[in-house]
Design an enzyme around this catalytic site. Structure first.
Site, PDB file in Angstrom:
ATOM      1  N   MET A  39       0.962  -1.179   0.095  1.00 56.47           N
ATOM      2  CA  MET A  39      -0.142   0.107  -0.047  1.00 56.47           C
ATOM      3  C   MET A  39       0.929   1.365  -0.062  1.00 56.47           C
ATOM      4  SD  MET A  39      -3.596  -0.863   2.103  1.00 56.47           S
ATOM      5  CE  MET A  39      -3.025  -0.703   3.692  1.00 56.47           C
TER       6      MET A  39
ATOM      7  N   GLY B  62       4.605 -10.247   4.319  1.00 59.38           N
ATOM      8  CA  GLY B  62       5.325 -10.240   5.668  1.00 59.38           C
ATOM      9  C   GLY B  62       4.499 -11.073   6.749  1.00 59.38           C
ATOM     10  N   LYS B  63       5.392 -11.665   7.537  1.00 59.32           N
ATOM     11  CA  LYS B  63       4.895 -12.391   8.599  1.00 59.32           C
ATOM     12  C   LYS B  63       4.102 -11.378   9.668  1.00 59.32           C
ATOM     13  CE  LYS B  63       7.840 -16.597   8.857  1.00 59.32           C
ATOM     14  NZ  LYS B  63       8.905 -16.970   9.416  1.00 59.32           N
TER      15      LYS B  63
ATOM     16  N   HIS C 207       9.229  -3.484   3.421  1.00 59.90           N
ATOM     17  CA  HIS C 207       8.791  -3.859   1.966  1.00 59.90           C
ATOM     18  C   HIS C 207       9.999  -4.071   1.109  1.00 59.90           C
ATOM     19  CE1 HIS C 207       5.502  -0.807   3.046  1.00 59.90           C
ATOM     20  NE2 HIS C 207       4.806  -1.685   2.782  1.00 59.90           N
TER      21      HIS C 207
ATOM     22  N   ASP D 125       1.867  -9.230   9.310  1.00 58.56           N
ATOM     23  CA  ASP D 125       0.413  -9.504   9.076  1.00 58.56           C
ATOM     24  C   ASP D 125       0.288 -11.047   8.881  1.00 58.56           C
ATOM     25  OD1 ASP D 125      -0.389  -6.509   8.574  1.00 58.56           O
ATOM     26  OD2 ASP D 125       1.243  -6.786   7.037  1.00 58.56           O
TER      27      ASP D 125
ATOM     28  N   LEU E 148       8.653  -2.402  11.966  1.00 59.98           N
ATOM     29  CA  LEU E 148       8.422  -1.101  10.732  1.00 59.98           C
ATOM     30  C   LEU E 148       6.993  -1.322  10.067  1.00 59.98           C
ATOM     31  CD1 LEU E 148      11.902  -1.409   8.747  1.00 59.98           C
ATOM     32  CD2 LEU E 148      11.247   0.269  10.437  1.00 59.98           C
TER      33      LEU E 148
HETATM   34  P1  AMP Z   1       1.464  -2.921   3.564  1.00 59.97           P
HETATM   35  O1  AMP Z   1       2.144  -1.916   2.332  1.00 59.97           O
HETATM   36  O2  AMP Z   1       1.530  -2.550   4.990  1.00 59.97           O
HETATM   37  O3  AMP Z   1       0.123  -3.416   2.956  1.00 59.97           O
HETATM   38  O4  AMP Z   1       2.713  -4.018   3.322  1.00 59.97           O
HETATM   39  C1  AMP Z   1       3.046  -4.665   2.292  1.00 59.97           C
HETATM   40  C2  AMP Z   1       3.544  -5.950   2.660  1.00 59.97           C
HETATM   41  O5  AMP Z   1       4.783  -5.589   3.404  1.00 59.97           O
HETATM   42  C3  AMP Z   1       2.683  -7.035   3.424  1.00 59.97           C
HETATM   43  O6  AMP Z   1       3.147  -8.290   3.054  1.00 59.97           O
HETATM   44  C4  AMP Z   1       3.186  -6.741   4.792  1.00 59.97           C
HETATM   45  O7  AMP Z   1       3.131  -7.873   5.535  1.00 59.97           O
HETATM   46  C5  AMP Z   1       4.677  -6.447   4.661  1.00 59.97           C
HETATM   47  N1  AMP Z   1       5.458  -5.753   5.628  1.00 59.97           N
HETATM   48  C6  AMP Z   1       4.780  -4.647   6.302  1.00 59.97           C
HETATM   49  N2  AMP Z   1       5.586  -4.321   7.290  1.00 59.97           N
HETATM   50  C7  AMP Z   1       6.776  -5.311   7.509  1.00 59.97           C
HETATM   51  C8  AMP Z   1       7.884  -5.334   8.253  1.00 59.97           C
HETATM   52  N3  AMP Z   1       8.254  -4.972   9.380  1.00 59.97           N
HETATM   53  N4  AMP Z   1       8.575  -6.479   7.891  1.00 59.97           N
HETATM   54  C9  AMP Z   1       8.258  -7.119   6.876  1.00 59.97           C
HETATM   55  N5  AMP Z   1       7.383  -7.321   6.071  1.00 59.97           N
HETATM   56  C10 AMP Z   1       6.548  -6.326   6.294  1.00 59.97           C
END
Ligand code: AMP
Length: 273
Positions: A27, A144-145, A34, A147, A181
């Protein structure tokens, strides 16, 4: 790097590529978490696609959709510098029409924990991920784990719908002091940022207890809640990898999760053990 804003532009960009496609859906407001997913996709695939789309259907009324951080220019730079081949950057009208067919999260696993706090959230997540998978047609998709429940439900959807791709789970990336993060960390003021460390501290305590032989979930949760005080805790949970609540930690098959509000910011974190 090709920036594709429509389904047709994405298809044009991908039709000339051969070999495997690694896909990282996001997102935006990209951070090192990311970046770690993108780096893994880069190492393991011939072509790397990143999507940036703040998906409205996964936000509930009253959630932070309109103020969710948007960083177009910085995100484009990060993708380019990370060796991304194609950035898919659609708008809402590209992704959604009116009165559409939707994917529904499973009755139990989709409506506990995050799903209980945010009913309908996972319907939106699964629907958009299904659309993105059909557009990108990845060989591997990286999640990512952090979520954990989202990762579990997407993996389940891929199995349930016999989808031909591999989901690659990635470890949570943290700041040096332990804070996981998250794009939402930008909402935290300095004192909230300090308070937010209670989430990772509670998980560290859980890990320590387990290493010392305390395996009863209730005992672990009680100590976590002590550390989390005075935050508004939405849940502390100990589940197996199928997201069933368990009374005792099973090493190799357990996830300890926490969701709490720090000021008005809702944060989640977990540890896999
Ligand atoms: P988002 O932009 O928040 O929808 O996240 C996109 C992807 O990045 C998802 O698969 C999340 O689980 C992963 N993600 C977000 N934060 C982290 C993190 N701190 N470490 C690893 N992966 C992450």
């Amino acid at each position: 790097m090709i920036i594709a804003r429509s389904a047709q532009e994405l298809r044009n960009a991908l039709d000339s590529k051969t070999g495997s496609v690694g896909f990282v859906p996001t997102m935006g407001a990209l951070h090192i978490g990311h970046r770690t997913l993108i780096d893994a996709a880069r190492r393991e695939n011939d072509t790397v696609v990143v999507s940036i789309f703040v998906n409205p259907t996964q936000f509930l009324p009253g959630e932070d959709l309109s103020k969710y951080p948007r960083r177009e220019e910085a995100d484009f730079k990060i993708c380019e510098l990370s060796g991304v081949d194609v950035l898919f950057y659609p708008d809402v009208s590209t992704m959604y029409g009116r009165d559409e067919v939707r994917i529904t999260a499973p009755d139990v696993r989709g409506y506990i924990l995050e799903g209980a706090s945010r009913p309908g959230h996972f319907d939106g997540v699964l629907t958009v991920v299904m659309k993105l998978f059909n557009l990108v047609r990845p060989t591997r998709a990286y999640f990512g784990k952090k979520d954990a429940q989202q990762l579990s439900l997407i993996t389940q959807m891929v199995g349930n719908f016999f989808m031909d791709l591999t989901i690659v789970p990635m470890d949570t990336v943290r700041e040096n002091d332990g804070l996981a993060l998250s794009s939402r960390n930008v909402y935290l003021n300095p004192s909230e940022r300090t308070e937010a460390l209670k989430l990772s501290a509670s998980l560290k305590r859980a890990t320590k207890l387990v290493m010392q032989g305390t395996l009863e979930s209730d005992a672990i949760k009680a100590q976590m809640l002590e550390i989390l005080e005075p935050l508004e805790v939405e849940y502390v949970a100990i589940v197996n990898r199928a997201f069933e609540s368990i009374g005792r930690v099973e090493i190799g098959n357990t996830i300890v999760l926490v969701a709490a509000r720090v000021g008005s910011t809702r944060l989640i974190d977990n540890v896999w053990m």
